[in-house]
Design an enzyme around this catalytic site. Structure first.
Site, mmCIF file in Angstrom:
data_model
loop_
_atom_site.group_PDB
_atom_site.id
_atom_site.type_symbol
_atom_site.label_atom_id
_atom_site.label_comp_id
_atom_site.label_asym_id
_atom_site.label_seq_id
_atom_site.Cartn_x
_atom_site.Cartn_y
_atom_site.Cartn_z
ATOM 1 N N GLY A 81 -17.268 1.448 -0.851
ATOM 2 C CA GLY A 81 -18.122 2.633 -0.622
ATOM 3 C C GLY A 81 -19.529 2.494 -1.184
ATOM 4 O O GLY A 81 -20.431 3.203 -0.767
ATOM 5 N N THR A 140 -22.340 2.136 1.281
ATOM 6 C CA THR A 140 -22.611 3.229 2.220
ATOM 7 C C THR A 140 -23.692 4.147 1.647
ATOM 8 O O THR A 140 -24.145 5.067 2.314
ATOM 9 C CB THR A 140 -21.359 4.088 2.484
ATOM 10 O OG1 THR A 140 -21.033 4.815 1.279
ATOM 11 C CG2 THR A 140 -20.178 3.239 2.895
ATOM 12 N N GLY A 141 -24.053 3.931 0.380
ATOM 13 C CA GLY A 141 -25.085 4.750 -0.260
ATOM 14 C C GLY A 141 -24.561 6.029 -0.879
ATOM 15 O O GLY A 141 -25.335 6.877 -1.314
ATOM 16 N N PRO A 151 -15.536 -4.791 2.499
ATOM 17 C CA PRO A 151 -16.863 -5.206 2.991
ATOM 18 C C PRO A 151 -17.951 -4.186 2.660
ATOM 19 O O PRO A 151 -19.136 -4.511 2.731
ATOM 20 C CB PRO A 151 -16.654 -5.303 4.512
ATOM 21 C CG PRO A 151 -15.569 -4.316 4.800
ATOM 22 C CD PRO A 151 -14.641 -4.392 3.612
ATOM 23 N N TYR A 166 0.842 -1.200 0.000
ATOM 24 C CA TYR A 166 0.000 0.000 0.000
ATOM 25 C C TYR A 166 0.882 1.256 0.000
ATOM 26 O O TYR A 166 1.425 1.660 1.037
ATOM 27 C CB TYR A 166 -0.942 0.031 1.214
ATOM 28 C CG TYR A 166 -1.945 -1.114 1.258
ATOM 29 C CD1 TYR A 166 -2.219 -1.885 0.130
ATOM 30 C CD2 TYR A 166 -2.630 -1.428 2.423
ATOM 31 C CE1 TYR A 166 -3.133 -2.931 0.168
ATOM 32 C CE2 TYR A 166 -3.553 -2.466 2.468
ATOM 33 C CZ TYR A 166 -3.784 -3.217 1.338
ATOM 34 O OH TYR A 166 -4.687 -4.258 1.369
#
Ligand SMILES: NC(=O)c1ccc[n+]([C@@H]2O[C@H](COP(=O)([O-])OP(=O)(O)OC[C@H]3O[C@@H](n4cnc5c(N)ncnc54)[C@H](OP(=O)(O)O)[C@@H]3O)[C@@H](O)[C@H]2O)c1
Length: 320
Positions: free
Chosen positions: A200, A203-204, A196, A58
């Protein structure tokens, strides 16, 4: 916060883990201010999160460095999981990669050292022998794998005992349920779930497929079944409004209920996200809500093939 045991170890981790990929400040999630990352780690700690996931890959170690700096003198309270890249799985490289991660994390022992992706050019038995050596030498406390499919996981289980398989798993990506999850359950290998929140989507924050930024729409649930994916998002939104709880919390709580799942690695880049995601660990979903979400995501699962690689289809799959 609820805590759960990792694999056959006595290591207790929070049901919600803090994913630090965005703290790399490069790649899928774009730029990120290091100071904000440090505050996010502190907010996660304050909310009871004791489990942090990073990787040498990362941002070329940047996420790992920021995590080490943020933990500071709270290192003793946490379980650090990091990953060695697939090109470092032969002996001298693996030992060097471990030393580099220890230095960046400012610690003398990694709690969970995971093989990020399989490397089919190196027999896993060789890698497992080095991991065992590192464990016996006190450099790591336990080891696991990530992105290991049926054949790779079976090979790993012949070579030793991976405590976890870190896998892509969400309401939009349930493919691991076909073959890998049953092997994990049968062998006490904890599933720890990455992406998970479907990066994003759950999350809507994106109303329509066209709103998903290009880097995130590379995921195969977007490319191959965007309408069915947004059907799941809309059902999740409706259930969240009825329950009066954030969509993200419902999505994480649903996952924590699945067989074999020990922890969900939610990507966090602000203190607000850390606090909200941590709350999911304490959310008990009514059984009818669990059923509703499971049913809503079934057509999507049926429409996708059985390749668990979230990004590469067909013969380009990195899973075996
Ligand atoms: N083993 C592997 O190969 C692998 C691969 C991928 C990821 N991982 C691990 O899994 C972790 C999580 O995966 P991920 O980052 O891909 O996906 P994710 O957790 O599904 O999604 C993270 C994104 O969701 C948004 N988000 C998170 N919480 C939110 C909230 N409460 N409200 C609104 N938005 C929220 C943020 O988007 P914004 O950026 O829009 O704020 C965040 O960047 C990574 O950090 C990494 O540790 C491992």
């Amino acid at each position: 916060m609820r805590y759960r045991k990792l694999g056959k170890t006595d290591i207790q981790v929070s049901a919600v883990c803090c994913g630090t990929m965005a703290m790399a400040s490069a790649g899928t999630f774009g730029e990120q201010d290091d100071e904000l990352s440090v505050q996010t780690v502190h907010a996660a700690l304050d909310a009871g999160v004791n489990f942090f996931d990073t990787a040498e890959g990362y941002g070329d170690g940047h996420s790992t460095e920021v995590l080490g700096r943020a933990l500071g003198d709270r290192r003793g309270q946490v379980v650090i999981a990091t990953k060695v890249s697939r090109q470092h799985l032969a002996e001298p490289d693996l030992i060097q990669a471990c030393e580099n991660s220890l230095r960046r994390l400012r610690t003398d022992c990694i709690d969970l050292y995971q093989v990020h992706w399989p490397n089919h050019n190196i027999p896993f038995g060789e890698t497992a022998a080095v991991l065992e050596k590192l464990r016996q030498g006190g450099k790591i406390r336990s080891w696991g794998v990530s992105n290991f499919g049926r054949a790779d996981l079976s090979e790993a289980l012949e070579a030793g005992h991976p405590e976890v398989d870190q896998l892509p798993y969400s309401l939009l990506w349930r493919i691991v349920e076909h073959e890998i999850a049953p092997i994990c359950v049968a062998n006490e290998v904890s599933i720890i779930c990455y992406s998970p929140l479907a990066q994003g989507l759950l999350t809507g924050k994106f109303a329509r497929p066209e709103d998903v930024p290009p880097e995130r729409s590379r995921a195969r649930y977007c490319k191959e079944a965007a309408d069915l994916s947004f059907h799941v998002v809309n059902e999740l939104r409706a259930a969240s409004e009825e329950l009066g709880q954030p969509m993200a919390d419902l999505a994480l709580a649903w996952l924590l209920d699945r067989p074999g799942v020990a922890s969900v690695i939610a990507g966090m880049r602000t203190p607000e996200q850390a606090r909200e995601n941590a709350r999911a660990a304490d959310l008990e979903l009514p059984p009818e809500v669990v059923d509703r979400l499971t049913t809503a995501s079934q057509p999507l699962l049926d429409a996708l093939d059985t390749n668990p690689d979230m990004w590469q289809a067909g013969e380009n799959s990195r899973y075996r």
